[in-house]
Design a protein around this motif. Structure first.
Motif: not given
Length: 916
Positions: A833-856
């Motif tokens: 589940k941690a892997f999936q959250l990071l994977c979603y964050s990784f993809m989102y960051q590539i399309i929409n660069p952002i300094e920091k975020m939370n994933a839950g």
């Protein structure tokens, strides 16, 4: 060895110039063929064959009646029951469950010439005593019960009278009438001599008939027994013949004839324990093969005796191919034939039919029957497979005939015949069944399948008889009554096999072996409860009354089995006794007492070999499944990487690489099945879709209390609408589906209420719902870019902090989304589940660069705990967590992600199974 029938034929030929004036009566039909063969060998010239009868056909001839079928008897008995007494009558459906027992009792009473007035008087008094109590008045139920017993004599009389008027009789009635007509028959056949051969347990009617012939001096009787059993005063093999020797006045002046002294000659006796039925059949097949290799001629004088007749099919399938002549002369239970199962299921199908149609499991269970598939196959097209596929695809929980017909625009005779919308009463059902039989007949004739045609013919006669009787008697008012009578008849009917009895290997039941002798005898199922049959008392007549009136009880029935068993052993040289080592109440208990008796017989002890035979089992060493990556697999992996990897497919690889191989490389999908109740994945899909619809009005805006309260009112309608895309309104209005429906609504309702409380203190803006992402990344060592894809359930801003939220309907633990050592994230499935959250964050960051975020993760089972946010920790014991996902966090994740993808693509790393 001289067989019993040869011995009799020689003795009579020496005393008679001809057999013209002799009439032979034997216990069964089969011995007649062997007797003719013995006579032809002894005479050595052309003569007219003597008249030979089985005792049943002989008695039938004297009586002038014909044997009524079991079905006729049951219908006539119920007709007499309705017209006897004034007590409340049971339906034919209820009656058929105990009517067979009453038939057996009537049959036994008449065969043993019991005075019915005395016996039924005894019975009614006994029942009245059983119902005695202190209350002065009996209830109506007890009155009716006692009335039935008081009217039994009248019922018996009416039943017998009705049969006689039609020139019919059950076995007991035929015997009784034969006794009444015997003097006329004896006078008409004064110039004939009757020879009774090989009898043992005689009923009173048979005893009377034989004694009358002997008294006239124009008859003779030959017993088939070894003298040692007569001398042994307690051995049950001689139980009946010792009685006749003692009680018949004829034997005061005449010696017993037909005796032999073969039992204590040297024999080879092998007693073998084998586990279960099929293993017995396989052992017999192996035994026959060995006998044939040793001496092929020995097979001609070999008999396989089936203690349990249901072993016939397994035995036939186990006989070696080199045995080209096999003769079966026995009755095979009709309810054990393959086609019986089809008709049983057809009955069940139409009885279970209701306004919604057939429940899909019941229908599929019927469709998969081999004969149903034969009926529905048209132009070599697998109709059943098509129906099953469509049922699963359309999620039909209940199926009507019209739904089935809609699948096949072109007419299908089999489909129309099997399934119809019309009101199926007994008459319609019987016509349907006869039509099915005629259709199968054509198919079996084309295949030249003679065994199935034999089964089919037996069912054809059975159903036609039911059709004629149901037209004559208005008893069968519904399908349940018809099914009940069908099951009762099925349990008593047999398919009679006939072959060339003088050639090849002989396979028979215990009764068919009467008067026949073989050098090699193989007897199966020598277990208590089978040989002998055990103390079953399927009768309305109590033990004491049976004893009083001379009816057979356990002692006599055991003595019958004992005689047949030891008679087979008398002249045999090679004896193989096989028993089931696995004691089973249904299939028979421990090894038979007959085996124990043999093992304590000092005269045979040195001839006996005992052993246990078990199937050879080759041990299989389980080694982990490993799939090497050849060029074809490598090319497919490249295609998968290019097309796209989702977080779930990557975690699937982490869990078990073989699962990934099956899903992505082999493209194996889970079998499509009907969801009669909402499955967990469907539950999640519906909840996700409902959440998307309910939150869609807030897309690009902040959540408000009024807006959420307004959407809260729509929960039921939205969830119901999504469910109706898969199920009917009736399907979700009851049972587990109704519970699941309410659980989904409760989950969403609780979530919205929690959000209302949350927005009182925070500003939440919805940025995206069910957002599909797809990005390409460069992976060292892989020539083409690798695609990552996935769908984000929800992206929002909470007080300016971007959040990626994933909905889960299952349980989630905080430890599932915490990372201490980064290697764990691609090695330990618990961190999926941690892997999936990071994977979603990784993809989102590539399309929409952002300094920091939370994933839950929002766990609907733990809504009170709030979102479970991804976090990193320096050690497992510390409570200090960093919930922020920054560029540095995603760079660390990227290293692990690339390592994982490189492993998948590496041709030198096989797909290796992990233990679940």
């Amino acid at each position: 060895m001289k067989s019993f029938l040869n011995q009799i034929a020689e003795e009579l030929w020496e005393k008679n110039d001809s057999f013209d004036n002799l009439i032979f009566i034997l216990p069964g039909k089969r011995a007649g063929t062997f007797l003719k063969n013995s006579i032809s060998k002894i005479v050595g010239k052309t003569i007219f064959a003597p008249e030979i009868h089985s005792i049943e056909s002989f008695v039938e001839m004297i009586s002038g009646l014909s044997y009524a079928t079991n079905t006729q008897q049951l219908f006539e008995l119920y007709n007499a029951y309705l017209n006897t007494g004034n007590d409340e009558k049971e339906s034919f459906y209820s009656f058929s469950k105990w009517g067979q027992i009453l038939l057996q009792d009537f049959n036994e009473i008449d065969r043993y010439l019991v005075p019915t007035d005395k016996l039924f008087s005894y019975l009614s008094v006994v029942q009245e005593m059983n119902q005695w109590h202190l209350k002065p008045n009996k209830t109506q139920l007890i009155e009716d019960y006692l009335s039935f017993w008081n009217n039994l004599e009248e019922l018996h009389a009416d039943f017998s009278k009705n049969l006689l008027e039609n020139g019919l009789g059950h076995q007991g009635l035929v015997y009784k009438e034969a006794c009444n007509n015997l003097s006329d028959y004896i006078n008409d056949t004064k110039n004939k001599k009757h020879i009774f051969v090989g009898f043992n347990a005689l009923n009173k009617a048979e005893t009377y008939i034989i004694k009358e012939f002997l008294k006239e001096g124009k008859a003779d009787i030959f017993w088939d027994i070894d003298s040692c059993f007569l001398k042994d005063k307690i051995h049950d093999a001689g139980f009946f013949i010792r009685q006749y020797q003692k009680e018949w006045s004829y034997f005061k002046d005449h010696p017993l004839k037909g005796l032999s002294d073969y039992y204590y000659t040297t024999k080879n006796i092998q007693i073998t324990g084998v586990p279960k039925k099929v293993s017995q059949a396989k052992y017999v097949g192996n035994l026959i093969s060995n006998l044939n290799k040793k001496d092929p001629k020995q097979i001609r004088s070999t008999a396989v005796i089936l203690g349990d007749e249901t072993l016939l099919n397994p035995i036939l399938n186990s006989i070696p191919a080199e045995i080209n002549r096999v003769n079966i002369t026995m009755g095979y239970p009709l309810d054990k034939t393959p086609i019986a199962g089809m008709f049983t299921r057809l009955f069940d199908l139409y009885i279970q039919l209701d306004s919604r149609g057939w429940f899909y499991k019941n229908l599929v269970s019927f469709l998969v029957h081999p004969y149903v598939q034969k009926i529905l196959t048209k132009d070599h097209l697998n109709t059943v497979a098509r129906i099953k596929t469509e049922i699963n695809k359309r999620n039909w929980i209940y199926i009507t005939p019209s739904k089935l017909e809609s699948l096949f625009p072109d007419s299908n005779e089999g489909l129309t015949l099997l399934f119809s919308d019309e009101n199926v009463d007994p008459s319609v059902f019987l016509n349907k069944v006869i039509g099915i039989i005629e259709l199968l007949k054509v198919k079996f004739q084309l295949l030249e399948n003679n065994l199935e045609l034999e089964y089919l013919y037996k069912f054809y006669t059975l159903f036609n008889e039911l059709k004629l009787l149901s037209a004559k008697y208005p008893f069968l008012k519904d399908l349940r009554a018809l099914q009940s009578i069908f099951k009762e008849l099925l349990s008593t009917e047999k398919v009679n096999f006939r072959g060339e009895p003088l050639e090849g290997l002989q396979i028979m039941g215990m009764l068919e072996s009467r008067n026949l002798d073989f050098e090699t005898v193989i007897i199966t199922s020598v277990n208590e409860g089978i040989l002998p049959a055990g103390k079953t008392n399927n009768s309305f007549i109590p033990f004491d009354i049976k004893r009083e009136f001379g009816l057979p009880v356990y002692k006599e029935k055991d003595a019958v089995y004992t005689y047949h068993f030891y008679r087979l052993l008398q002249r045999a040289k090679n004896i193989y006794l096989i028993y089931n080592t696995e004691a089973d109440v249904i299939e028979g208990g421990e090894k038979s007492r007959f085996i124990s008796q043999l093992l304590t017989d000092e005269n045979h002890l040195e001839n006996i070999v005992t052993k246990i035979a078990v199937p050879r089992i080759n041990s299989i060493v389980n080694s982990p499944v490993s799939i090497q990556k050849d060029r074809d697999i490598t090319n497919k992996i490249s295609s998968v990487l290019k097309k796209g990897l989702s977080p779930s497919s990557l975690t699937n690889y982490i869990k078990n690489p073989i699962n990934f191989y099956k899903q992505k490389i082999l493209k194996l999908e889970e079998a499509l099945e009907v969801e009669e109740t909402i499955a967990s994945n469907t539950f999640g899909t519906i909840l996700h879709k409902a959440m998307e619809i309910l939150y869609d009005p807030f897309l690009g805006s902040f959540l408000t209390e009024g807006g959420l309260l307004g959407q809260k009112q729509k929960i039921r309608a939205v969830v119901e609408n999504e469910l109706l895309k898969i199920y009917t309104a009736e399907d979700i209005s009851r049972g587990k589906n109704l519970i699941a429906f309410n659980v989904i609504m409760a989950y969403i309702n609780s979530f919205i209420l929690k959000e209302i409380q949350d927005i009182k203190h925070h500003n939440i803006k919805i940025l995206a719902l069910e957002n599909e992402l797809s990005v390409r990344i460069d992976v060292p060592g892989i020539d083409t870019p690798v695609t990552l894809k996935g769908t984000l359930d929800r992206v929002d801003e909470k007080d300016g902090m971007l959040r990626i939220l994933d909905y889960k309907t299952g349980s989630v633990l905080k430890s599932n989304v915490e990372v201490v050592l980064w290697d764990e994230i691609i090695e330990n499935y618990d961190r999926s589940k941690a892997f999936q959250l990071l994977c979603y964050s990784f993809m989102y960051q590539i399309i929409n660069p952002i300094e920091k975020m939370n994933a839950g993760i929002i766990s609907f089972k733990n809504l009170g705990s709030g979102p479970f946010y991804f976090s990193t920790k320096n050690s497992r014991n510390t409570s200090n967590k960093d919930f922020n996902i920054t560029k540095e966090t995603l760079d660390l994740f990227r290293e692990q992600l690339i390592k994982l993808i490189q492993e998948i693509a590496n041709p030198d790393v096989p797909f290796m199974a992990k233990e679940d």
